[in-house]
Design a protein around this motif. Structure first.
Motif, short mmCIF file in Angstrom:
data_model
loop_
_atom_site.label_atom_id
_atom_site.label_comp_id
_atom_site.label_asym_id
_atom_site.label_seq_id
_atom_site.Cartn_x
_atom_site.Cartn_y
_atom_site.Cartn_z
N GLN A 7 0.83 -1.20 0.00
CA GLN A 7 0.00 0.00 0.00
C GLN A 7 0.87 1.26 0.00
O GLN A 7 0.57 2.24 -0.70
CB GLN A 7 -0.94 -0.01 1.22
N THR A 9 3.87 1.53 -1.17
CA THR A 9 4.47 1.67 -2.51
C THR A 9 3.48 2.31 -3.48
O THR A 9 3.82 3.20 -4.26
CB THR A 9 4.88 0.29 -3.06
N TYR A 10 2.25 1.81 -3.36
CA TYR A 10 1.19 2.33 -4.24
C TYR A 10 1.03 3.82 -4.04
O TYR A 10 0.99 4.60 -5.01
CB TYR A 10 -0.10 1.56 -3.92
N THR A 11 0.86 4.17 -2.78
CA THR A 11 0.65 5.58 -2.48
C THR A 11 1.81 6.44 -3.00
O THR A 11 1.61 7.50 -3.60
CB THR A 11 0.49 5.79 -0.96
N LEU A 14 1.57 6.76 -6.77
CA LEU A 14 0.48 7.65 -7.18
C LEU A 14 0.86 9.11 -6.91
O LEU A 14 0.68 9.98 -7.77
CB LEU A 14 -0.78 7.26 -6.42
N LEU A 133 0.84 0.85 -11.73
CA LEU A 133 -0.12 1.20 -10.68
C LEU A 133 -1.20 0.12 -10.55
O LEU A 133 -1.52 -0.34 -9.46
CB LEU A 133 -0.76 2.56 -11.00
N LEU A 136 0.10 -3.03 -8.97
CA LEU A 136 0.16 -2.88 -7.51
C LEU A 136 -1.23 -3.05 -6.89
O LEU A 136 -1.39 -3.72 -5.87
CB LEU A 136 0.70 -1.49 -7.16
N GLU A 137 -2.19 -2.43 -7.53
CA GLU A 137 -3.56 -2.55 -7.02
C GLU A 137 -3.97 -4.02 -6.91
O GLU A 137 -4.48 -4.48 -5.90
CB GLU A 137 -4.55 -1.83 -7.95
N ILE A 140 -2.23 -5.71 -4.06
CA ILE A 140 -2.79 -5.32 -2.76
C ILE A 140 -4.10 -6.08 -2.50
O ILE A 140 -4.34 -6.63 -1.43
CB ILE A 140 -3.03 -3.80 -2.68
N ILE A 147 -7.34 -0.66 -1.35
CA ILE A 147 -6.53 0.30 -2.09
C ILE A 147 -6.63 1.67 -1.42
O ILE A 147 -7.75 2.16 -1.23
CB ILE A 147 -7.01 0.38 -3.55
#
Lengths: 152, 832
Positions: A7, A9-11, A14, A133, A136-137, A140, A147
């Motif tokens: 999460q 990493t995702y953030t 983004l 992205l 990653l979603e 997760i 997400i």
């Protein structure tokens, strides 16, 4: 990797996209349109964009490689691309389209031509980033997490 | 044995009542067939000399003897007298005759001169003849008087005859006298003792004659209850075994002996003879019952010196009697059983009939009624004018009320007649509470808040009859809602300790009367846990007056006469609730305060199911439905329902599940989705696929339905076919752009026809804009559809250009949710 790390990493990704200007506010609009009744909306739209924009750019480039470039047609394509990219918040792509159109209005062929390559470039960048992205979603979600939402 | 005063006094002397036992020693030599008597001589002598009875006997015997003698003497004397009288008479007659004869003789001498003297006349002669005749008559015993009257020969004959008779008579007399003398002599010779002994002999003979085979025991005991005399005792006992011993010593302490002894002692104390039936049991003779008569014996000084007793064996009779009693008992029992059986049969028949009737009735009544109501509902869906609709509404509500009433009555009858059968299935109490409240909220017309609290220790699933529990809750809630005008109505559900532990007499009574012994403990036979759930339905309504509370749960009872009038209803709801609760082995109570509110409470025992139980068949539950999709938390214990008209903002906490029965536009931040009442049709005219997707999604999220076309021409075609509430028109499109399309649409709306000859260049003059009111020749004036331009301002089209073409407003691309919302709001608040 565990969920919280994913999460994060995702953030980070983004946020960086926004900072770099690859995405703008419109993308958040898209994200807000996604809910339990419409899961994967963003994914769908962006995939559609990939398809559409990809096609347009190919057309564009093929047009430009012709001897007699039909700039009107090209302009129409670019207009389309501009509209699409604006709708999903692909900022950089939109801005290049904007530039192109300005050059077109000014009848600046060279200027127009100069936009083609960046356009393609931006598109590729955009595509790869967003694909990352989405990957990653998926990770997760597979790991059982949710997400994280962006708040602007 | 017989009462003493029944006999004639004169005869009494001749009755041999109790032979004196004095002379037994004399009678010893007397040969009796069975030597069954044993005596103690000295004692007997004593007895007879000193006892009252004994002397009484003596005197009576002596009296008898004297009387008999006197009687004999008398009789003889009588005879003698009679005879002597006769003799005298005869002598007298003889003398008379002689006298007469003398007369006659005198007469006779003068008679010689027969024809001579007749001085005495015929009278004498007649007299003589008369007397002769009379004599003749009297003494004419085979004596032939032949010849003439008055002859000497005749008279001589007569004399002889008479002499003979006299002699005979004298002889007779002498014989009799002799006899008398003899008998006197005889009498003299018989001593009283001999006489008595004769009498006794006779008596004894008589006694033995009768008693030898009789089942009788006769005995005499002294003050210490030792035998002095016994007759007809058990054969194997010898004299020494009996005389001088008490019963206890002879028979040892066996059954009946003690009773006998006590009886004898009683008699000794009371001094009165008595009779009793005593049962003895002894190895000698087995089990025998004797009817014993005991009499005390007094001496001359009126002291008791002993008892006489007589025992009559009545074993057979007793046995027979007991058997008879037993038979009678059995007969009575049999009869009772028969009557019971016939009663039960009767009752069963009645029950069967009642069940039959109930089943038939419920079908018979409900079918046509359902028909009526269904038809009314169908009618409601047809085209009706206002008045008809009103009438139909009344019909429907009446029909519903009657259905409710019938169902209530039938339910009540079912429960009371014992026909109602309870089911036991798994169900979730929270679901039930929520469902009941939801249903109530849906039809709630008043401004009330409905709440539900389920405590956390209530298990997720329990076993019970869901239908009935829901029925009870619905009943109570509808009552609460009916009688509450403001405030709130709610359900509380919690676990309570076993009511037996509390001083709840109703429950205890319930538990003892019904066979719920299996539920008294916290576990059933199969080891499942039982929880007692308390359901509480409370309200802030008009309350119940205290005097109405005792009769509240009775059938047809309402809180007061006014209530029926004001609020309607049948008065059966609470009766049904009570019956159902008690059928489920629970109790129901009520607390109320007038003008404050009421609380109805009922407790029910419920089993907590073990894991191997069947799946529940509660319609509330869908085992296939994942909890996450419908109900966020199955253990959710708090429910809140607000009426339609009141709209409050959603509270921030996420422990509340807010549901509205209402249907409104959500005013919040675009998160809640609710369907608009009327489906707004939006026409989206756009060619870019991405734009289409985004715009469509946004519009749909605003709650409208979207129809997509890709260019102006298609837009026109769509407008021709369908009525749209709003058109979102992109400006730059292939085939026909937005402006052109808009113009055409407007002209159609104005004029009612599509002029195909009208080219892209609009022929309508600026004056005939959408605001003009001329061109009214065509009466079909279409309603104006709002058209909103979606423009990127990329081709220099300005806002005014759009407006000139007939657009109502514009929206810039890229389309954002907020912009779209605002624009749409403007158009729908103005135009709807």
């Amino acid at each position: 990797m565990d969920v919280s790390m994913l999460q994060r990493t995702y953030t980070d990704l983004l946020t960086s996209l926004f900072r770099e200007g690859i995405l703008n506010q419109q993308f958040i609009e898209l994200q807000q349109l996604q809910d339990e009744n419409n899961p994967g909306f963003v994914n769908e739209v962006v995939s559609l964009f990939f398809e559409d924009a990809g096609r347009l750019i190919t057309e564009l480039i093929s047009n430009f490689n012709q001897q007699a470039v039909d700039y009107k047609k090209v302009d129409a394509y670019v207009h389309q691309l501009k509209g699409s990219s604006a709708s999903i918040g692909a900022e950089k792509i939109r801005s290049v389209c904007q530039t192109f159109r300005e050059y077109y209005d000014k009848n600046d062929i060279q200027g127009c031509y100069n936009c083609i390559q960046p356009l393609k470039q931006e598109f590729m960048t955009f595509k790869s980033k967003l694909e990352a992205l989405f990957a990653l979603e998926q990770q997760i979600v597979a790991a059982g997490g949710s997400i994280p939402m962006m708040r602007h | 044995m017989w009462p003493p005063d029944i006999e004639d006094k004169s005869n009494k002397q001749f009755n041999i009542e109790k032979p004196s036992l004095t002379e037994d020693n004399f009678l010893k030599e007397f040969k009796s067939k069975t030597e069954k008597h044993k005596y103690d001589f000295m004692k007997l002598v004593e007895l007879t000399d000193y006892s009252d009875i004994g002397s009484h006997q003596q005197t009576s015997l002596v009296k008898q003897y004297k009387f008999r003698r006197a009687n004999a003497v008398r009789l003889l004397q009588d005879e003698l007298d009679a005879l002597s009288k006769q003799r005298q008479e005869i002598e007298q007659r003889g003398l008379d005759i002689l006298q007469e004869h003398r007369f006659v003789e005198r007469n006779h001498i003068s008679v010689l001169e027969e024809e001579g003297y007749d001085i005495w006349g015929t009278a004498d002669r007649e007299r003589a003849n008369k007397s002769l005749l009379s004599y003749k008559n009297e003494i004419d015993v085979g004596v032939n008087v032949s010849g003439e009257d008055g002859t000497v020969g005749y008279w001589k004959d007569r004399a002889v005859r008479l002499h003979r008779l006299l002699d005979e008579s004298l002889k007779r007399e002498s014989i009799l006298v002799k006899k008398l003398q003899e008998s006197v002599k005889m009498e003299d010779q018989n001593l009283p003792v001999e006489e008595l002994s004769q009498i006794l002999k006779r008596a004894d003979n008589f006694l033995h004659f009768i008693l030898q085979n009789a089942p009788v025991v006769i005995a005499h005991q002294d003050k210490d209850l030792r035998y002095r005399f016994i007759y007809n005792h058990f054969p194997s006992l010898g004299e020494e075994d009996v005389i001088g011993k008490t019963d206890e010593e002879i028979l040892s302490v066996s059954e009946g002996v003690k009773e006998f002894q006590d009886f004898k002692r009683e008699v000794l104390e009371n001094g009165k003879p008595a009779k009793r039936e005593i049962t003895y049991e002894h190895p000698l003779f087995g089990k025998k019952t004797f009817l014993t008569f005991v009499e005390p014996v007094f001496n001359k000084k009126r002291e008791i010196i002993g008892i006489n007793y007589m025992g009559f064996e009545v074993t057979d009779q007793v046995v027979k009697r007991e058997k008879l009693a037993k038979y009678r008992e059995e007969m009575a029992v049999q009869k009772a059983k028969e009557t019971e059986l016939s009663k039960t049969i009767h009752v069963t028949e009645e029950t069967m009939r009642a069940k039959q009737m109930l089943a038939t009735m419920s079908h018979e009544i409900r079918s046509p009624l359902t028909g009526v109501v269904s038809m009314a509902e169908i009618l409601a869906n047809t085209h009706l004018d206002g008045e008809q609709r009103q009438l139909l509404d009344v019909m429907l509500s009446s029909g519903d009320l009657v259905m409710q009433l019938i169902n209530d009555i039938l339910d009540l009858s079912k429960v009371e007649s014992g026909v109602m059968q309870l089911e036991e299935t798994k169900f979730r109490p929270r679901e039930v509470v929520r469902h009941v409240l939801q249903t109530a909220a849906a039809s709630l017309k008043k401004d009330l808040i409905l709440e539900g609290h389920v405590s956390d220790d209530i298990p997720l699933e329990v076993m019970g009859d869901v239908l009935r529990i829901r029925q009870i809750l619905t009943n109570l809630i509808s009552n609460a809602v009916k009688f509450t005008h403001k405030g709130k109505v709610g359900i509380n559900l919690r676990v309570v300790p076993i009511p037996n532990a509390t001083q709840n007499p109703a429950t205890q009574r319930c538990c003892s009367e019904t066979s719920c012994s299996s539920k008294i403990g916290n576990e059933t036979k199969t080891g499942e846990e039982i929880v007692w759930l308390q359901y509480e339905v409370y309200d802030t309504g008009i309350g119940i007056p205290e005097k109405a509370i005792p009769t509240l749960f009775k059938r047809y009872m309402q809180a007061s006469a006014d209530h029926a009038r004001k609020y309607g209803g049948t008065g059966l709801g609470l009766a049904i609730c009570k019956q159902l609760v008690e059928l489920m082995e629970g109790t129901i109570t009520v607390d109320s305060k007038e003008n404050v509110g009421s609380t109805f409470r009922f407790v029910l025992p419920c089993k907590v199911p073990s894991l191997e139980q069947d799946l529940s068949d509660d319609p509330d539950e869908d085992p296939n439905m994942s909890c996450s999709s419908h109900i966020p938390n199955p253990m959710e214990g708090f429910f809140l329902f607000k009426p339609k008209t009141v709209q409050k903002p959603k509270p921030p906490g996420n422990s509340q599940l807010k549901q509205t029965g209402s249907t409104e536009l959500a005013m919040e931040d675009g998160k809640s989705r609710s369907l608009h009442q009327s489906s707004v049709q939006v026409l989206l005219v756009e060619d870019n696929k991405v734009n289409i997707m985004v715009a469509k999604s946004m519009v749909e999220q605003l709650g409208h339905s979207v129809f997509v076309v890709n260019n102006g021409l298609e837009a026109i075609r769509a407008v021709q076919q369908t009525r749209f509430d709003l058109i979102l028109m992109d400006v730059h499109m292939p085939v026909m752009d937005g402006l052109q399309a808009t113009r055409l649409i407007r002209s159609f709306e104005e004029n009612g026809y599509w002029d195909a000859s009208v080219g892209p260049t609009c022929q309508t003059s600026p004056t005939s804009s959408f605001l003009s009111q001329d061109c009214h020749e065509d009466t079909r004036k279409r309603k104006r559809t709002p058209i909103i331009a979606m423009t990127a301002n990329a081709f220099g089209e300005s806002a005014s250009e759009c407006l000139d073409s007939g657009m109502d407003s514009y929206i810039s691309k890229p389309v954002t949710f907020q912009n779209l919302k605002e624009v749409l709001q403007n158009f729908f608040t103005c135009n709807s």
